[in-house]
Enzyme design. Structure first.
Site, mmCIF file in Angstrom:
data_model
loop_
_atom_site.group_PDB
_atom_site.id
_atom_site.type_symbol
_atom_site.label_atom_id
_atom_site.label_comp_id
_atom_site.label_asym_id
_atom_site.label_seq_id
_atom_site.Cartn_x
_atom_site.Cartn_y
_atom_site.Cartn_z
ATOM 1 N N GLY A 28 14.836 19.106 35.532
ATOM 2 C CA GLY A 28 15.247 18.575 34.239
ATOM 3 C C GLY A 28 14.348 18.853 33.063
ATOM 4 N N GLY A 69 14.494 24.140 37.337
ATOM 5 C CA GLY A 69 15.324 25.343 37.333
ATOM 6 C C GLY A 69 15.161 26.027 35.993
ATOM 7 N N ARG A 70 15.763 25.416 34.969
ATOM 8 C CA ARG A 70 15.768 25.987 33.622
ATOM 9 C C ARG A 70 14.371 26.391 33.142
ATOM 10 N NH1 ARG A 70 19.599 24.277 29.860
ATOM 11 N NH2 ARG A 70 19.848 22.432 31.154
ATOM 12 N N ARG A 103 27.507 28.641 28.079
ATOM 13 C CA ARG A 103 26.793 27.469 27.546
ATOM 14 C C ARG A 103 27.209 27.087 26.116
ATOM 15 N NH1 ARG A 103 22.071 26.689 26.968
ATOM 16 N NH2 ARG A 103 21.993 24.652 27.936
ATOM 17 N N TYR A 158 28.753 23.400 26.179
ATOM 18 C CA TYR A 158 27.853 22.324 25.742
ATOM 19 C C TYR A 158 27.482 22.434 24.264
ATOM 20 C CZ TYR A 158 26.823 23.083 30.749
ATOM 21 O OH TYR A 158 26.892 23.319 32.091
ATOM 22 N N CYS A 181 40.422 35.495 25.006
ATOM 23 C CA CYS A 181 41.478 34.910 24.179
ATOM 24 C C CYS A 181 41.387 33.392 24.104
ATOM 25 C CB CYS A 181 42.831 35.326 24.736
ATOM 26 S SG CYS A 181 42.942 37.104 24.767
HETATM 27 N N1 LLP Z 1 17.890 19.111 40.795
HETATM 28 C C1 LLP Z 1 19.133 18.616 40.731
HETATM 29 C C2 LLP Z 1 19.567 17.647 41.736
HETATM 30 C C3 LLP Z 1 20.010 19.048 39.711
HETATM 31 O O1 LLP Z 1 21.239 18.545 39.655
HETATM 32 C C4 LLP Z 1 19.562 19.990 38.756
HETATM 33 C C5 LLP Z 1 20.451 20.465 37.696
HETATM 34 C C6 LLP Z 1 18.251 20.483 38.871
HETATM 35 C C7 LLP Z 1 17.427 20.020 39.889
HETATM 36 C C8 LLP Z 1 17.687 21.503 37.920
HETATM 37 O O2 LLP Z 1 17.637 21.026 36.626
HETATM 38 P P1 LLP Z 1 16.888 21.875 35.481
HETATM 39 O O3 LLP Z 1 15.412 21.865 35.822
HETATM 40 O O4 LLP Z 1 17.424 23.242 35.496
HETATM 41 O O5 LLP Z 1 17.175 21.147 34.244
HETATM 42 N N2 LLP Z 1 24.599 24.041 33.324
HETATM 43 C C9 LLP Z 1 23.809 23.147 32.509
HETATM 44 C C10 LLP Z 1 22.711 22.470 33.310
HETATM 45 C C11 LLP Z 1 23.217 21.746 34.530
HETATM 46 C C12 LLP Z 1 22.123 21.109 35.338
HETATM 47 C C13 LLP Z 1 22.632 20.565 36.622
HETATM 48 N N3 LLP Z 1 21.638 20.069 37.517
HETATM 49 C C14 LLP Z 1 23.259 23.927 31.311
HETATM 50 O O6 LLP Z 1 23.550 25.108 31.189
HETATM 51 O O7 LLP Z 1 22.556 23.352 30.478
#
Ligand code: LLP
Length: 428
Positions: free
Chosen positions: A251, A290-291, A327, A331, A357
């Site tokens: 997150g 992740g991000r 994205r 969002y 389209c």
């Molecule tokens: N762990 C769990 C249980 C998660 O559900 C997620 C992301 C992460 C880790 C990784 O989160 P991060 O560090 O990447 O924030 N598609 C959306 C983001 C969806 C995130 C879903 N869960 C976007 O493009 O902003």
């Protein structure tokens, strides 16, 4: 003349000289686009490794494991790169587990399995692979896990993913830590569930986990959530259930705008908020970023097809679309867009749109952009996370190719899809 598009130091893309062309390290993006075609995702391996290292530096001195969230970008080459540097993985499907096993089978023991709807087949696959921990999101799921573990005679290490009821300011679609969300188990119910699971021969209460949402820019909500989880761990310890790990989820957000962003300081602040909240918890800290690891390492390259005017508006139509990067449409997310090669002249206010389209198929609305002409190349920045991973074949568009720049050299890590790939599963 200097460019009015500084590409901040938190990104691996740069103009070596004013008015020169955008590069990733020594690699010219124009050359890459010519070699591999567009739309093309380009990632910097060096930045991905460096972002992982930031977590490793911030957590040095304690027992921890960074489990990269595969969903952000599941390219095999990227998984392999991270596994080789000690990362574990956070997966949410059997498919993501198969990816980890294909890219880095030796990392199976460093996998945590999250997600609200695991199937028996997915659980079996993970039990056979010997993953580190199942992050269990409900009592029925825990019962299913117990049944599968008993059947396969494999002990299942589990953590309850608790819902801490903490508000994290982010887009409502990616906020997950409130009681009204579908995620996790009410933290007040957790002690009773741990106690009854402790009696099961094939279950091991290994940890507790939490994930409050994504693209969270302040450390504070992470601290509040972990405080609640470590309180739970202390309570369980008094009952004789000693957890080996606390998983703080993912997150951590990035800055999608063009300002300076001190990524290292950000990770340090985040890690220290979590460490403080962990208090005297002596077990292992798991993180699932992740991000933060991949977003800024990636750009999506697109060619300008047409520049058209409708009424008062100017539309720059490019060859990438919402199926490649959803994205902005999903969002209202902001991605910086810069020309790869500069043309002199005044900026114009334009919409950058794709050929799909739907009116929702846009990358930017009313954005100031340097002059561009058909054939020019644009780079959509910070597209390394949830870009390719959320792409689709909508409008029967083959998915983009992906290239990885490593040590000054680029290589293709996924070829462009062909029409034959798209039609292969179908029957008339
Ligand atoms: N762990 C769990 C249980 C998660 O559900 C997620 C992301 C992460 C880790 C990784 O989160 P991060 O560090 O990447 O924030 N598609 C959306 C983001 C969806 C995130 C879903 N869960 C976007 O493009 O902003």
């Amino acid at each position: 003349m200097t460019t009015s598009y500084p590409v901040s130091s938190s990104r691996p893309f740069d103009y070596p000289r004013p008015m020169s062309a955008l590069h990733c390290g020594k690699v010219s993006l124009e050359a890459l686009a010519r070699r591999y075609g567009t739309p093309l995702y380009v990632y910097s391996a060096d930045q991905i490794v460096e972002r992982l290292a930031m977590f490793q530096r911030a957590l040095a001195g304690r027992d921890y494991l960074v489990c990269y969230a595969v969903k952000a970008n599941s390219a095999l080459a990227i998984l392999k790169l991270l596994a080789a540097r000690g990362a574990g993985f956070d997966i949410v499907s059997g498919g993501e587990l198969e990816r980890v096993l294909a890219a880095a089978p030796e990392a199976a023991g460093r996998v945590v399995f999250s997600g609200v709807g695991k199937t028996a087949a997915e659980i079996d696959l993970a039990l056979e692979a010997g993953i580190l921990e199942f992050n269990v999101e409900s009592e029925p799921e825990l019962e299913l896990l117990a049944r599968r573990a008993q059947k396969l005679k494999r002990k299942a290490r589990f953590a309850l993913r608790v819902n801490p009821d903490v508000f994290a300011e982010t887009h409502p679609y990616i906020s997950t830590g409130l009681r009204e969300h579908k995620f996790g188990i009410d933290i007040r119910r957790a002690p009773a569930i741990y106690k009854s699971a402790a009696r099961h021969r094939w279950l091991e209460a290994h940890g507790a986990s939490v994930h409050i949402g994504s693209q969270i820019r302040s450390a504070e909500p992470f601290g509040s959530a972990i405080e609640r989880v470590s309180r739970l761990a202390r309570l369980l310890a008094r009952e004789g259930i000693v957890l080996k790990a606390i998983d703080a989820g993912g997150g951590l957000g990035i800055d999608y705008h063009s300002g300076e962003f001190d990524a290292e300081a950000h990770v340090r602040g985040y890690a220290s908020a979590i460490e403080t909240a962990l208090g005297d918890f002596e077990g292992r800290l798991l993180l699932e970023p992740g991000r933060f690891i991949v977003a800024q390492a990636g750009a999506l390259l697109a060619r300008v097809l047409h520049v058209k005017r409708n009424g008062k508006k100017t539309f720059v139509v490019v060859d990438a679309a919402m199926n490649d990067l959803i994205r902005p449409a999903l969002y209202q997310a902001h991605h910086e867009i810069v020309p790869v090669c500069w043309r002199p002249g005044r900026e114009r206010v334009v919409d950058v749109v794709g050929p799909v389209c739907e009116t929702g198929d846009f990358f930017a609305r009313d954005r100031k952009l340097a002059p561009v002409e058909p054939g020019d190349l644009l780079a959509l920045l910070d597209a390394g996370a949830y870009g390719m991973a959320q792409s689709s074949n909508y409008n029967t568009r083959p998915r983009a190719a992906e290239a990885l720049v490593e040590g000054g050299k680029a290589r293709l890590i996924r070829r462009r899809e062909t029409m034959a790939d798209l039609l292969a599963p179908e029957m008339i």
